[in-house]
Design a protein around this motif. Structure first.
Motif, PDB file in Angstrom:
ATOM      1  N   TRP A 124      -4.334  -8.119   5.055  1.00 48.71           N
ATOM      2  CA  TRP A 124      -3.115  -8.886   4.808  1.00 48.71           C
ATOM      3  C   TRP A 124      -2.463  -9.144   6.162  1.00 48.71           C
ATOM      4  O   TRP A 124      -2.138  -8.204   6.895  1.00 48.71           O
ATOM      5  N   ASP A 126      -7.652  -3.453   3.006  1.00 42.36           N
ATOM      6  CA  ASP A 126      -8.135  -2.343   3.832  1.00 42.36           C
ATOM      7  C   ASP A 126      -7.232  -2.134   5.039  1.00 42.36           C
ATOM      8  O   ASP A 126      -7.157  -1.033   5.586  1.00 42.36           O
ATOM      9  N   ASP A 151      -5.446  -8.967  -3.651  1.00 47.95           N
ATOM     10  CA  ASP A 151      -6.341  -7.814  -3.757  1.00 47.95           C
ATOM     11  C   ASP A 151      -5.859  -6.684  -2.856  1.00 47.95           C
ATOM     12  O   ASP A 151      -5.150  -6.910  -1.861  1.00 47.95           O
ATOM     13  N   THR A 152      -6.257  -5.477  -3.177  1.00 53.26           N
ATOM     14  CA  THR A 152      -5.899  -4.319  -2.363  1.00 53.26           C
ATOM     15  C   THR A 152      -6.489  -4.467  -0.961  1.00 53.26           C
ATOM     16  O   THR A 152      -7.686  -4.725  -0.817  1.00 53.26           O
ATOM     17  N   ASP A 212       2.788   1.476  -0.626  1.00 49.96           N
ATOM     18  CA  ASP A 212       2.349   1.765  -1.988  1.00 49.96           C
ATOM     19  C   ASP A 212       1.018   1.097  -2.307  1.00 49.96           C
ATOM     20  O   ASP A 212       0.178   1.671  -3.029  1.00 49.96           O
ATOM     21  N   ARG A 213       0.809  -0.118  -1.803  1.00 51.74           N
ATOM     22  CA  ARG A 213      -0.432  -0.860  -2.090  1.00 51.74           C
ATOM     23  C   ARG A 213      -1.590  -0.443  -1.199  1.00 51.74           C
ATOM     24  O   ARG A 213      -2.762  -0.674  -1.553  1.00 51.74           O
ATOM     25  N   LEU A 214      -1.298   0.155  -0.072  1.00 54.67           N
ATOM     26  CA  LEU A 214      -2.347   0.521   0.882  1.00 54.67           C
ATOM     27  C   LEU A 214      -3.129   1.720   0.345  1.00 54.67           C
ATOM     28  O   LEU A 214      -2.537   2.732  -0.032  1.00 54.67           O
ATOM     29  N   PRO A 215      -4.458   1.639   0.306  1.00 53.56           N
ATOM     30  CA  PRO A 215      -5.239   2.771  -0.201  1.00 53.56           C
ATOM     31  C   PRO A 215      -5.339   3.878   0.844  1.00 53.56           C
ATOM     32  O   PRO A 215      -5.014   3.678   2.020  1.00 53.56           O
ATOM     33  N   GLY A 254      -6.468   3.427   4.465  1.00 54.01           N
ATOM     34  CA  GLY A 254      -6.070   2.080   4.865  1.00 54.01           C
ATOM     35  C   GLY A 254      -5.231   2.134   6.134  1.00 54.01           C
ATOM     36  O   GLY A 254      -4.568   3.130   6.429  1.00 54.01           O
TER      37      GLY A 254
END
Length: 403
Positions: free
Chosen positions: A258, A323, A320-321, A341-344, A347
């Motif tokens: 992103w 990286d 999408d999620t 919150d969205r970052l795995p 990430g």
């Protein structure tokens, strides 16, 4: 054919059945349906199968093929279906257990063999329906490139594009109907294709091999490309900062970025240059800048950049999620909360701030989440009367962290 998948993808050479391996011949003999482009089905002898001409555009034939699932079907393709061919497209719709591929030599292999070029060091592209600008990042003098084209007229169009990019001195090898009785190979300089010396009557299927030459602008391989290759209104992460930012983002194959606050799109575009499997979305609130990012992507051969016009973090909802995430503008607690919150796990997040408020915010997050906090100060020499002096840019605070 009980032990054989219902679909067989058969690669054809220009000679159709001449020299076709026994397995491919048997698949054609056993098929109930044969689907292929008009050029391919015209090469076939009389067979018991029902012949179906694949429609144009190619995508419209996929549903028709899937309707035949369970019947013995042969799909005809050019050469190696998995070398800039149709095989990869079909494999996205049909599981591997339901098909097999019987390739023939690809046109790329035939072209390299005809010219004596080592294929492992030659760039290859399928440009039937793609812009020539995909070649832009690969235009380096002495490079060798082999491309497939939709028809003979596209040879002159490609030559015209090369001339416009400053590579009119490139040697072109025009290879027609390779491997068959109509095979013909001719040679010409790109600039001469625009003159009365131009080659005419170029027959399909055609492959164009390019030996790149000329003094056109090249795009360096290292991160931190020149600012002037990106059209911008001044809203751009400048070259030295961009190099440091890409280094902190640490792109790896198959990853998704992103780029929030896209500006000119330079971060997202350089991310995509790292590897052909990379994906990126550039989020930009200003519609004019967002369209400029799209123009940059088209011009630089990176149309796979996804551009979203909208305000983050709301514009991130349906993405999408990622990286990795880069925040180049609009840093706020809400933005960081949403991104975090969205970052795995594992990430990566890199945020650049120039205001005092952004510096305080990033320092707080660094204290809480860890990572690296760096203050970047740059100065360039500028005229100072009859002499020179240092002119400092605004310092940049960069926070980078792995979750």
């Amino acid at each position: 054919m009980s032990d054989t998948p219902w679909l067989t993808i058969v690669g054809l050479g220009e000679d159709a059945l001449d020299g076709l391996p026994p397995a491919s011949r048997q698949a054609l003999a056993d098929a109930k349906f044969i689907m292929g482009a008009a050029r391919h089905v015209a090469l076939l002898p009389d067979l018991d199968a029902e012949i179906i001409t694949w429609p144009v555009p190619f995508s419209e034939g996929i549903a028709q093929l899937l309707d035949l699932r369970g019947e013995p079907v042969v799909m005809l393709a050019s050469g190696d279906p998995f070398w800039h061919g149709a095989g990869a497209v079909l494999a996205r719709h049909i599981p591997p257990s339901e098909w097999r591929a019987l390739p023939a030599p690809s046109c790329m292999s035939l072209a390299a063999a005809s010219l004596g070029w080592p294929l492992e060091t030659t760039l290859t592209f399928g440009l039937h329906a793609a812009r020539f600008s995909q070649l832009k990042p690969h235009l380096f003098p002495k490079s060798r490139i082999i491309i497939t084209l939709r028809d003979g007229d596209a040879v002159a169009q490609c030559a015209d594009w090369l001339v416009s990019e400053g590579f009119g001195a490139s040697n072109l090898h025009v290879l027609e109907a390779l491997g068959g009785p109509r095979e013909r190979i001719r040679h010409i300089m790109a600039a001469d294709m625009l003159s009365d010396m131009a080659l005419t009557d170029i027959q399909h299927p055609v492959v164009l091999a390019i030996e790149v030459a000329g003094d056109g602008a090249v795009i360096p391989l290292a991160s931190g490309r020149p600012d002037d290759i990106f059209e911008n209104d001044g809203q751009i992460t400048k070259r030295p900062i961009r190099a440091l930012t890409l280094s902190a983002l640490a792109p790896r194959p198959h990853e998704y970025l992103w780029d929030i606050g896209g500006g000119s799109g330079s971060i997202g575009l350089e991310w995509l240059w790292a590897h052909p499997t990379m994906r990126a979305t550039s989020v930009e609130i200003d519609a004019t800048r967002a369209e400029r990012i799209r123009d940059n992507a088209r011009r630089l051969g990176l149309e796979r950049l996804n551009v979203v016009t909208g305000d983050a973090p709301d514009a991130l909802t349906w993405l999408d999620t990622p990286d990795a995430v880069f925040i180049g503008g609009g840093i706020s607690h809400q933005m960081l909360d949403t991104v975090w919150d969205r970052l795995p796990d594992r990430g990566r997040l890199v945020a650049n701030g120039v205001t005092l408020e952004a510096e305080v915010l990033l320092a707080e997050w660094h204290a809480e989440k860890g990572g690296s906090l760096m203050r970047i100060e740059l100065a360039q020499s500028k005229p100072l009367g009859r002499k020179r002096g240092w002119k400092s840019s605004y310092p940049i605070v960069q926070w980078s962290v792995t979750k």
